[in-house]
Write an enzyme that holds these catalytic residues in place. Structure first.
Site, PDB file in Angstrom:
ATOM      1  CD  GLU A  71      -2.878   1.067   2.392  1.00 43.79           C
ATOM      2  OE1 GLU A  71      -3.391   2.126   2.821  1.00 43.79           O
ATOM      3  OE2 GLU A  71      -3.133  -0.047   2.870  1.00 43.79           O
ATOM      4  CG  HIS A  79      -3.744   6.652  -0.056  1.00 45.26           C
ATOM      5  ND1 HIS A  79      -2.924   5.643   0.408  1.00 45.26           N
ATOM      6  CD2 HIS A  79      -4.564   6.081  -0.973  1.00 45.26           C
ATOM      7  CE1 HIS A  79      -3.249   4.507  -0.190  1.00 45.26           C
ATOM      8  NE2 HIS A  79      -4.238   4.751  -1.033  1.00 45.26           N
ATOM      9  CE  LYS A 120      -6.004  -1.375   5.906  1.00 45.40           C
ATOM     10  NZ  LYS A 120      -5.312  -0.392   5.031  1.00 45.40           N
ATOM     11  CG  ASP A 174       2.353 -16.706  13.412  1.00 39.86           C
ATOM     12  OD1 ASP A 174       1.557 -16.179  12.608  1.00 39.86           O
ATOM     13  OD2 ASP A 174       2.059 -17.715  14.089  1.00 39.86           O
TER      14      ASP A 174
END
Length: 434
Positions: free
Chosen positions: A83, A385, A270, A286
């Protein structure tokens, strides 16, 4: 050792190859490390030994987040992420807390929880009392499983027992608390749980042990990081206290929204995981376990799902950010010891302990959260963004490598909102020579 200075002026202007050379120089990396970045494809034989039914490999970009000072030391933090704007936002926010010393960590010991589920226990209360009275024996049994862990200062620290009412009736749940030192610890904890399960059945008076496994809600293995951002630092130019104070108010109110509303908290978190997961992937961890623990902790002993980081103003008007999340990471065993890219990324960090890795990941998460909140509270999330996403958009609409920069330049000069249609029009104009 971490790098001497993480402030790399003009780093983004360098070519990919020159960025590798720069990081190799300041982090004292080997040719093997640099080659792992340059030739990102994992060797097929290594891949075939990591998972089952291997059919190929999958590559993602590695970005270097700069400007991080944690506990007085400089770090360049690797992100594996697809992203746009994530690495840039983290780097930008990391430099805005330097006046007060950067990020400060206060992690707990690396203690993981192993669970043993006992069912069909005739007298759960008596079973709990008996098990707790025998905890010294159970701890010894656990430590015999991994004497090397014990040798390095880890091992079983305690045994806990509780009764949980379920749809199947009351169950006795045993918690094994294990200091895993520099390992993530799942394998050791699982083996300990399996080792003592038969003895627990005896102590419970005839109960049956079913599940014997580590918990990813690692409430005793927390990464805690705090940073203070002055009003001057929070302004666009870094020297306007009045403008920065307004930004701080916006950030705090954005946090209050997330604290009150789980719908907003989910998106807020998020954004934090954009960094936490990216660094975890980069360093061969992990990341599913890290994600599960972080999200579960966001609702643990709280009225509702809540933000992973907290933001407030101190008496001087500074912005204070704090993050506290479970961080089950390690540098012993797992992909971090076999994946060339993971080994190169850990070398870039210059870390030697799991505690150091945990604090770097948490600091990245806090910086990432601030980047999103600052944008949302000022110009909106899309403005920055989409500008950083332009190159990806140019490629996706069909621009060839030698056309991308021209398309990006035209789109930016238009002054219009960045959309696919705008980028497609820019590509058309480039090809028409306009």
């Amino acid at each position: 050792m971490p790098v001497e200075n993480s402030r790399l002026q003009g780093f983004y202007k360098l070519s990919v190859e020159d960025r590798r050379k720069k990081l190799a120089e300041i982090a004292d990396l080997t040719d093997e490390h640099v080659n792992a970045w340059a030739d990102a494809e994992l060797d097929e034989n290594i891949a075939d030994g990591m998972v089952e039914n291997v059919i190929g490999r999958y590559s993602l970009p590695i970005g270097a987040a700069t400007n991080f000072i944690i506990d007085g030391e400089h770090y360049v933090i690797p992100f594996v992420v697809e992203e746009a704007s994530v690495v840039a936002a983290a780097s930008n926010m990391a430099k805005r807390c330097h006046a007060r010393g950067g990020f400060i960590s206060n992690n707990t010991d690396p203690v993981m929880i192993g669970q043993v589920q006992l069912v069909d226990v005739e007298d759960p209360g008596a079973a709990v009392s008996t098990i707790l009275a025998t905890k010294d024996e159970l701890i010894r049994m656990c430590d015999e499983v991994d004497p090397i862990l014990k040798k390095f200062g880890g091992g079983c620290r305690d045994i806990e027992a509780r009764i949980v009412d379920t749809m199947s009736g009351p169950m006795v749940i045993i918690h094994i608390l294990v200091d895993c030192r520099d390992a993530m610890g799942a394998n050791a904890v699982n083996t300990m749980a399996e080792t003592i399960s038969s003895r627990l059945e005896e102590l419970s008076g005839g109960g049956t042990a079913i599940l014997r496994i580590v918990s990813n809600l690692a409430i005793r293995r927390l990464a805690r990081v705090t940073a203070i951002f002055t009003p001057e630092e929070m302004s666009d130019r870094g020297n306007d206290a009045e403008a920065g104070a307004g930004v701080i108010d916006g950030v705090v109110r954005a946090y209050h929204f997330a604290a009150a509303d789980p719908f907003r908290a989910a998106t807020n978190n998020k954004g934090i995981m954009n960094a936490i997961s990216s660094v975890a992937v980069a360093c061969g961890q992990d990341w599913r376990a890290v994600e599960a623990g972080a999200h579960a902790y966001s609702s643990f002993e709280r009225e509702q799902y809540s933000p992973m980081a907290e933001w407030s103003k101190d008496n001087e008007g500074n912005l204070v950010g704090t993050i506290e999340v479970p961080m089950a990471v390690g540098l012993v065993g797992g992909a971090v010891t076999v994946h060339p890219g993971a080994k190169a990324n850990v070398a870039l960090l210059g870390i030697k302990t799991a505690n150091d890795l945990a604090k770097c990941i948490a600091a990245a998460g806090l910086a990432q959260n601030l980047g999103a909140l600052r944008a949302l509270a000022t110009v909106g999330i899309q403005a920055g963004h989409m500008k950083l996403h332009l190159r990806n958009m140019a490629t996706s609409v069909g621009a060839e490598p030698d056309e991308v920069e021209a398309v990006v330049s035209l789109a930016k000069k238009s002054g219009e909102r960045i959309t696919v249609a705008l980028v497609e029009d820019a590509l058309r104009r480039v090809r028409e020579g306009n």
